[in-house]
Design an enzyme around this catalytic site. Structure first.
Site, PDB file in Angstrom:
ATOM      1  N   LYS A 150      -0.808   4.900   4.762  1.00  0.00           N
ATOM      2  CA  LYS A 150      -1.752   4.103   5.335  1.00  0.00           C
ATOM      3  C   LYS A 150      -1.454   3.829   6.889  1.00  0.00           C
ATOM      4  CE  LYS A 150      -4.035  -0.571   4.554  1.00  0.00           C
ATOM      5  NZ  LYS A 150      -5.434   0.236   4.858  1.00  0.00           N
ATOM      6  N   HIS A 180       0.602  -1.229   0.065  1.00  0.00           N
ATOM      7  CA  HIS A 180      -0.139   0.022   0.152  1.00  0.00           C
ATOM      8  C   HIS A 180       1.018   1.224   0.141  1.00  0.00           C
ATOM      9  CE1 HIS A 180      -3.327  -2.902   0.933  1.00  0.00           C
ATOM     10  NE2 HIS A 180      -3.969  -1.607   0.681  1.00  0.00           N
TER      11      HIS A 180
END
Ligand code: NAP
Length: 266
Positions: free
Chosen positions: A159, A155
């Site tokens: 995040k 990701h």
């Protein structure tokens, strides 16, 4: 067909902005208000970078949900605020559609009980991308036949939670069909802590965070002389919006909490 009036929490975020654009171009959904940390009392369309929608911004989530007439809360903030907003929505008879990840099992159980008590629908989906839901379902099927599996999720570096909600959900689905088993050498040792990743019932989850990434996952199965990789990539936030829209419509017909978009697909 009646319009569905939605409140969007987190409108300046990457997901929130994509949700506002989706609402702006959708015939069935109508923006009732936004919940933000800034811009109290301003109109959404007056905020830089947001679509020209005419709805008020509230910084006080409780006041927003008690004052505004709305059917659905689209929650896209942070784990801590997301949980509070979801609870507040249910207390105000507003159905939550939650994309925010990182809720604990205890919080999910509490929200499930609250939905039951209120007879109100809610959708919490760690991944609203249809392709990702299929990846999870295919992984569950593959694990029946190839139970040695590791998950790599990648990701963007903003995040907050790790492993991702999608990786946790994938592991839970695999757990339903796979007996708990330790993988790798029985005597393996980590020379550097964390080298083998997080452990779910012997399954390893590895989390990568880098700028340039959006949301990606590989589920890799190992067998004698072979591996199988099931891979999904979200290249932008639009990939999640058809799932958010579907959830806003389906949640109006529900009277329980549904966890996972797969339960809403035919
Ligand atoms: P983001 O760009 O960091 O956006 C989060 C937004 O929430 C920010 O604008 C932040 O405001 C705002 N916020 C924080 N606290 C708030 C509060 N109390 N009230 C209102 N707004 C608040 O993150 P993102 O990439 O959009 O992701 C949001 C969530 O969705 C994360 O939990 C992420 O893991 C999840 N996600 C889910 C899916 C899915 O398919 N389910 C897909 C992608 C992401 P500031 O800018 O002022 O901090």
């Amino acid at each position: 067909m009646d319009k569905i009036r939605v409140i969007v929490a987190g409108p300046r975020g990457k997901m929130g902005k994509a949700a506002l654009e989706m609402v702006a171009s959708d015939e069935r959904l109508e923006l009732a208000a936004c919940i933000d940390r800034k811009h109290e009392g301003e109109r959404v369309g007056d905020i830089d970078g947001l679509p020209s929608l005419d709805a008020e911004v509230y910084t006080d989530a409780a006041r927003c949900m008690s004052e505004v007439e709305a059917d659905v809360l689209i929650e896209l903030t942070t784990p801590e605020n997301g949980y509070l907003h979801t609870k507040l929505a249910l207390e105000n008879e507003i159905r939550p559609v939650v994309g925010t990840t990182g809720f604990t099992e205890e919080q999910l159980n509490e929200l499930t009980a609250l939905c039951e008590e209120k007879k109100l629908g809610a959708v919490i989906a760690p991944n609203f991308a249809i392709g990702a839901v299929l990846m999870m379902q295919f992984s569950k099927w593959a694990a029946k036949h190839m139970p040695q599996v590791e998950i790599i999720e990648k990701h963007h570096d903003q995040k907050l939670d790790a492993p991702s909600g999608t990786a946790v959900k994938t592991a839970q689905l695999i757990q339903e069909v796979r007996d708990s088993q330790k993988q790798g050498h029985p005597e393996e040792k980590e020379a550097i802590e964390g080298a083998r990743g997080a452990d779910v019932d012997g399954m390893k989850i590895h989390s990568m965070r880098l700028p340039g990434l959006v949301a990606h996952q590989e589920v890799i199965f190992g067998g004698l002389g072979q591996t199988l990789t099931i891979k999904h990539d979200s290249y932008n936030r639009e990939s999640f919006m058809s799932g958010v829209k579907l959830s806003c419509e389906k949640v109006m017909e529900l009277d329980v909490l549904v966890y996972g978009l797969e339960h809403l697909l035919e």
